[in-house]
Design an enzyme around this catalytic site. Sequence first.
Site, mmCIF file in Angstrom:
data_model
loop_
_atom_site.group_PDB
_atom_site.id
_atom_site.type_symbol
_atom_site.label_atom_id
_atom_site.label_comp_id
_atom_site.label_asym_id
_atom_site.label_seq_id
_atom_site.Cartn_x
_atom_site.Cartn_y
_atom_site.Cartn_z
ATOM 1 C CG ASP A 348 -50.434 -4.052 -6.406
ATOM 2 O OD1 ASP A 348 -50.318 -5.208 -5.972
ATOM 3 O OD2 ASP A 348 -51.496 -3.606 -6.885
ATOM 4 C CD GLU A 377 -48.437 -8.173 -8.055
ATOM 5 O OE1 GLU A 377 -48.828 -9.222 -7.539
ATOM 6 O OE2 GLU A 377 -49.200 -7.207 -8.245
#
Length: 666
Positions: A348, A377
Site C-alpha cells: 500500500d 502502489e
Amino acid sequence: MKLKDYLVPAALLLSASAFGSPMTDEQYANFPVYTGDDLELKVDSKGTHFTLWSPQADAASVQIYDTDRNTAPVQTLEMKKSDNGTWRASVPEQLYGKFYTFTVTVGGKQLDPTPGIWAKATGTNGHRAAIIDFSKTNPEGWDKDKGPSTKNITDAVIYEMHHRDFSVHPSSGIVHKGKFLALTEPETRSSKGDATGIDHLKELGVTHVHILPSYDYNSVDESQLPSNQYNWGYDPYNYNTPEGSYSTDPARPETRVTEMKEMVKALHDAGIGVIMDVVYNHTADNDKSNFSLTAPGYFYRHRPDGSYSDASGCGNETASERQMMSDFIVNSVKYWAQEYHIDGFRFDLMAIHDIDTMNRVAEELRKINPGIIIYGEGWTAGDSPLPVERRALKENVDKMKGVAVFSDDIRDAVKGHYSNAADRGFATGKPGNEETVKIGIVASTAHPQVDYSKGNNSKFPYAGAPTEIINYVSCHDDLTLTDKLAKSMPGSTEAERQRAARLAQTIVFTSQGTPFMFAGEEVFRDKKGVHNSYKSPDSINAIDWALKNKNREQFDYYRELISLRKAHPAFRMTTAEDIARNIVFDKVNVPNVVSYSIKKNANGDEWKEIKIVFNGSDKPYEAKIPKGEWTVIAEDGQLNAAGMGTAKGGRMTVASVSALILARTK
Ligand code: CA
C-alpha cells in the site's frame, strides 16, 4: 488505499509528538541497531525470554497475564538494559498460554502498555501479545504445503478480494461467512446452483488471490463480532498477527493463526497462490501506536515543526529510511512468507517507502521463494519529507529489481478518470486516450511506435520490462467498474454497460504486464455507487452470488479471457525487447480505435500472429486484415479461447464497443 478520511481524529493530525519534539533524522540515524532474531519473544528449553528494542527508555518492564483482557498482571518482570538499545528479561518456565505487554518509561514518563511491534499472536483486539507454540498451529500436511510455482509475474492472474465481500452474502452458500475459513469450503453453491467460494475461483481460472489487509487491524471491535462491522483494514495495529475478526474465535490466539494457515493451504491445494496486502506506510494511531509505545518518534517521519508528516493521508507516515524500520518491513514480510507460506505482497502507498528498502524486500523474499510476487502502489497520498528520487514511485520502478507497480495509465485511459465519475475513457467512447491505451498494451516500456508525449499520466517509458507493470481497470478503491460505467454512461442499458466492461477487461487481459481484477467484476457486482466503501456495511460491499446466474454470459466471457491469456505466452512477454520486436501497431486515424499485431510466435506461442482491434467508439470500424487463415477468438462482444469460426482476412467489421481478436498458426 489513498483517501484521507480513514480514522485518525483531527486533533491527532495536528498534535506534535506527546513526548516532546522528535529528534532529527541525523539523531535517529545514530540510534543503535539490533539485528538479532529474538526480538520481543523467544521460548526455548531454558524458558521464556523477552527482548525489547527501546533505545530511549529509562526503564522497561514486562507484564504477564493469564487472560487476553480485563485482568491485572499476574507477574511483572523488570527488564535490564542490554546490547544495542535492547532491554531483556527471562523466566525459566515456558509460558505457553500466557499473555504479555511491555511498558517503557521515556523522559521520565511511563507510556501505556503495548504488545510490542513483534506480537505474532494476540487475543481479542490485539492489546496483549500471546505466547503460543507455533509448531501446534499447523494444519495437516503443512510441511508439504506449497503455492503455485510462478515462473514470471506476468504469468499471474490476480483477483483482489476482501474476506467479507467474497463470502458474507447469504447467497454465497458458505458456512464461515466473512472468515478465513470461507476459503477452505469446497463445493459451495449459490441459491441458483452456481459454484461459489473456492470452487468459483477454480472455475474462473485466476492464479492468485490478493487478500485485502489480513494482519490485525484496529477498526473492527473483535469483542463485538455479531454486530457485523465492516472495514477494509487499512488501519494497521499488529503487523505480524492475523486479524481476529476473520477468525472464528478472536479470544483464542491459536485460532486465527491456524485458520489463516488452513485458508492458505486450501487455496494452495486448489493451485491458487495467496498475495497479502501490506500497509507498512502508516499505522492506525500516532502516539498510541505500538511503534510509538516502544521507541517514540523513531519509526515515523516528522515535519520541521515536530508534527507527524502525512504522506499516507491517514495521519502519519513511517520512516523506512531508518534502519530499524527498514529491517521491520523486511523481517515482517519474510515472516509471513515463511510461517504462513504467503506467495506475494502488495504494498500500500509503496512510494512512502524508500527504493533501497523495497530492493531489500525483493532480494530477501526471493531467497525464500524465487517466484514470489511483489507489487505496490507507486504513489503517495500526500507530500513526504523523503526526497522524490528515493521514493519507490511508479516512475522509479526500474530502479527496483523484482517489484511491479500498478498502471494508472491503462486504468484511467480505458475507463475514464478514477475520481471524476462522469469521465469516460477509451472503452466508453471518449477520444484522446488511444496513445495511452498503446502505452498500456506495451506495459509502459519503450516502443518505437508509441509516442509517450501523448500519454495522459506518464510522459516517458518508465518500465524497463513488462514484469514491472500491473494492469487493471478497477480495484477496491474508487467506483467498481460496474458503478463507474453506470455513472459515466447515463441512459445506457445494462447490456451496453456489460459490453463496455468486456472491452475494458479485454484490453487489460491481452496487454503485456500482469492482469489484476477486482473480485465480483466477473458477475458484474456493484457497490451501489459508493466509491469509498472502506467502512460501508455488508449491504454495500458484499457480492450477491445470485448475480452469477443473472450475468452468466459476463462470467463466461471473463473465464474465456483468462483461459486465453493462460494458454498463450504471447500475452505474457517478459522483456521490453521482445515487446518492441513482436508488437506492431497499425496506422489508424479513427478515434477510439487501436489495432495491432503480436507477431513472430511471440514468447514461444503456437500462434504465429495475433491480430487485435479494439473499437471503443459508437460506430462500427472497418478493419483491413491481411489475407490468411485466421481463427476468430473474439468478435462483437463474444470470446472463445478455443476459437469460434474462421476468417479469410480482408475487410472485417469491428462492431462498436468490442474487440476483434484473430489468430493464425501459419
Ligand atoms: Ca483487529
